[in-house]
Every structure is written in C-alpha cells, then in structure tokens.
Design a protein around this motif. Structure first.
Motif, short mmCIF file in Angstrom:
data_model
loop_
_atom_site.label_atom_id
_atom_site.label_comp_id
_atom_site.label_asym_id
_atom_site.label_seq_id
_atom_site.Cartn_x
_atom_site.Cartn_y
_atom_site.Cartn_z
N GLY A 26 0.85 -1.26 -0.03
CA GLY A 26 -0.04 -0.12 -0.01
C GLY A 26 0.97 1.45 -0.02
O GLY A 26 2.07 1.39 0.31
N ARG A 27 0.38 2.56 -0.36
CA ARG A 27 0.83 3.47 -0.77
C ARG A 27 0.75 4.42 0.58
O ARG A 27 1.53 5.60 0.73
CB ARG A 27 0.45 4.47 -2.08
N THR A 28 -0.02 4.16 1.52
CA THR A 28 -0.22 5.08 2.83
C THR A 28 0.50 4.59 3.87
O THR A 28 -0.23 4.83 5.25
CB THR A 28 -1.89 5.34 3.04
N PHE A 29 1.48 3.73 3.98
CA PHE A 29 2.03 3.18 5.21
C PHE A 29 2.47 3.91 6.02
O PHE A 29 2.25 3.88 7.29
CB PHE A 29 3.21 2.47 4.77
N SER A 30 2.63 5.26 5.48
CA SER A 30 3.30 6.22 6.83
C SER A 30 2.36 6.77 7.48
O SER A 30 2.54 7.32 8.42
CB SER A 30 4.25 7.21 6.01
N SER A 31 1.05 6.61 7.18
CA SER A 31 0.06 7.12 7.89
C SER A 31 -0.60 6.11 8.98
O SER A 31 -1.65 6.51 10.00
CB SER A 31 -1.17 7.66 6.89
N TYR A 32 -0.07 4.88 8.93
CA TYR A 32 -0.57 3.92 10.01
C TYR A 32 0.28 4.02 11.19
O TYR A 32 1.42 4.11 11.12
CB TYR A 32 -0.39 2.50 9.31
N VAL A 33 -0.58 3.69 12.10
CA VAL A 33 0.10 3.52 13.65
C VAL A 33 0.64 1.86 13.38
O VAL A 33 -0.26 1.17 13.12
CB VAL A 33 -0.80 3.59 14.76
N VAL A 48 2.69 -5.73 22.47
CA VAL A 48 4.06 -5.92 22.84
C VAL A 48 4.55 -4.41 22.57
O VAL A 48 5.35 -3.98 23.71
CB VAL A 48 4.95 -6.90 21.86
N ALA A 49 4.34 -3.69 21.57
CA ALA A 49 5.10 -2.35 21.29
C ALA A 49 4.07 -1.69 20.16
O ALA A 49 3.53 -2.52 19.40
CB ALA A 49 6.24 -2.70 20.92
N VAL A 50 4.24 -0.30 20.27
CA VAL A 50 3.62 0.40 19.10
C VAL A 50 4.37 1.61 18.93
O VAL A 50 5.26 2.15 19.60
CB VAL A 50 2.06 0.85 19.69
N ILE A 51 4.35 2.06 17.46
CA ILE A 51 5.31 3.07 17.03
C ILE A 51 4.10 4.20 16.26
O ILE A 51 3.28 3.56 15.56
CB ILE A 51 6.45 2.66 16.26
N ASN A 52 4.24 5.31 16.44
CA ASN A 52 3.45 6.15 15.58
C ASN A 52 3.84 6.29 14.08
O ASN A 52 4.90 5.87 13.79
CB ASN A 52 3.41 7.63 16.50
N TRP A 53 3.27 7.54 13.48
CA TRP A 53 3.32 7.38 12.00
C TRP A 53 4.96 7.91 11.77
O TRP A 53 5.44 7.55 10.86
CB TRP A 53 2.50 8.25 11.36
N TYR A 95 2.65 -11.15 15.93
CA TYR A 95 1.71 -10.55 14.83
C TYR A 95 2.18 -8.93 14.73
O TYR A 95 2.14 -8.35 15.81
CB TYR A 95 0.26 -10.81 15.24
N CYS A 96 2.11 -8.70 13.56
CA CYS A 96 2.17 -7.32 13.25
C CYS A 96 0.96 -6.65 12.99
O CYS A 96 -0.09 -7.47 12.51
CB CYS A 96 2.93 -7.16 11.88
N HIS A 97 0.83 -5.43 13.47
CA HIS A 97 -0.64 -4.98 13.49
C HIS A 97 -0.58 -3.38 13.07
O HIS A 97 0.52 -2.66 13.31
CB HIS A 97 -1.15 -4.81 14.81
N ALA A 98 -1.65 -3.02 12.13
CA ALA A 98 -1.74 -1.70 11.59
C ALA A 98 -3.03 -1.25 11.89
O ALA A 98 -3.91 -1.86 11.79
CB ALA A 98 -1.31 -1.71 10.19
N ARG A 99 -2.92 0.22 12.12
CA ARG A 99 -4.21 1.08 12.46
C ARG A 99 -4.36 2.03 11.46
O ARG A 99 -3.38 2.93 11.81
CB ARG A 99 -4.34 1.20 13.93
N ASN A 100 -5.13 2.17 10.72
CA ASN A 100 -5.28 3.67 10.19
C ASN A 100 -6.18 4.86 10.91
O ASN A 100 -6.60 4.43 11.84
CB ASN A 100 -6.04 3.24 8.72
N ARG A 101 -6.31 6.09 10.21
CA ARG A 101 -6.67 7.00 10.91
C ARG A 101 -8.06 6.79 11.11
O ARG A 101 -8.73 7.52 12.10
CB ARG A 101 -6.48 8.44 10.00
N TRP A 102 -8.88 5.95 10.51
CA TRP A 102 -10.15 5.64 10.88
C TRP A 102 -10.38 4.44 11.75
O TRP A 102 -11.51 3.80 11.88
CB TRP A 102 -11.07 5.28 9.72
N TYR A 103 -9.08 4.21 12.41
CA TYR A 103 -9.29 2.95 13.55
C TYR A 103 -9.64 1.58 13.05
O TYR A 103 -10.24 0.56 13.73
CB TYR A 103 -9.96 3.36 14.57
N LYS A 104 -9.31 1.52 11.71
CA LYS A 104 -9.60 0.11 11.11
C LYS A 104 -8.08 -0.64 11.36
O LYS A 104 -7.08 -0.23 11.09
CB LYS A 104 -9.90 0.18 9.65
#
Length: 117
Positions: A26-33, A48-53, A95-104
């Motif tokens: 995807g082209r919007t990776f940098s916008s995901y937490v 385990v851990a989280v990192i912001n955009w 597991y790798c996890h991604a959340r977009n700006r709409w909390y999906k």
C-alpha cells in the motif's frame, strides 16, 4: 487496505536476539500506527509495542521494556521489532498490526518465536 507479512522468527537460546520484520503493502503506510502483538499457547493475544506514524513516539509493554525496540522505515514500508535478551516466556507467535486514521485494524499472519532455556 494494507497487507502485512512478518518474517524473522525462529528458534533462539535464552539471552539471544532476533529481529522481526513486517513488510506492508500500500501507498499510505506512513499514515498507519504500527505495532506488534504476541500470543503464547493457551493465552490471549497481548500487546508488545507500538510506534506512531513518524517513528518518534513508541510505547512498550512492561514485560519487554528495555529489551525490545520497535522502529519503522516509511520509505520501505517496513516495521521492525528488535528483540534482545530473550527469555523463554517470550515464546509466542508474533503478529504485526496496523491501524489507520479511521481506526480500522489489519493483522499479519504471524511468525513463530521460540526461546529455549
């Protein structure tokens, strides 16, 4: 829509290190937490851990603080989890996890990490 593929799991002795990678489409990776979770046998999945955009803000579970480091490379759509001083209790599927700006939320398929004593 984003697809996540983890790699880097394996078998390591206690005290050793592993580096997990999660490649995202995807082209919007940098916008995901982005984050990492793990699930041990017969236990619930845990954070385990989280990192912001931007990568400037990180947060860790107490159980891994000081041993694990999360980082991201937005140019290559990848997030990493460097795991040092591994313990047998770190054994789990990660597991790798991604959340977009709409909390999906999106999840990878998981990678097994086994730490022998």
């Amino acid at each position: 829509q984003v697809q996540l593929v983890e790699s880097g799991g394996g078998l390591v002795q206690a005290g050793g290190s592993l580096r997990l990678s999660c490649a995202a489409s995807g082209r919007t990776f940098s916008s995901y937490v982005m984050g990492w979770f793990r699930q041990a046998p017969r236990k619930e999945r845990q954070f385990v851990a989280v990192i912001n955009w931007s990568g400037r803000s990180t947060y860790y579970a107490d159980s891994v603080k000081g041993r694990f480091t999360i980082s991201r490379d937005n140019a290559n759509n990848t997030v990493y989890l460097q795991m040092n001083s591994l313990k047998p209790e770190d054994t789990a599927v990660y597991y790798c996890h991604a959340r977009n700006r709409w909390y999906k939320d999106y999840w990878g398929q998981g990678t097994q990490v086994t730490v022998s004593s």
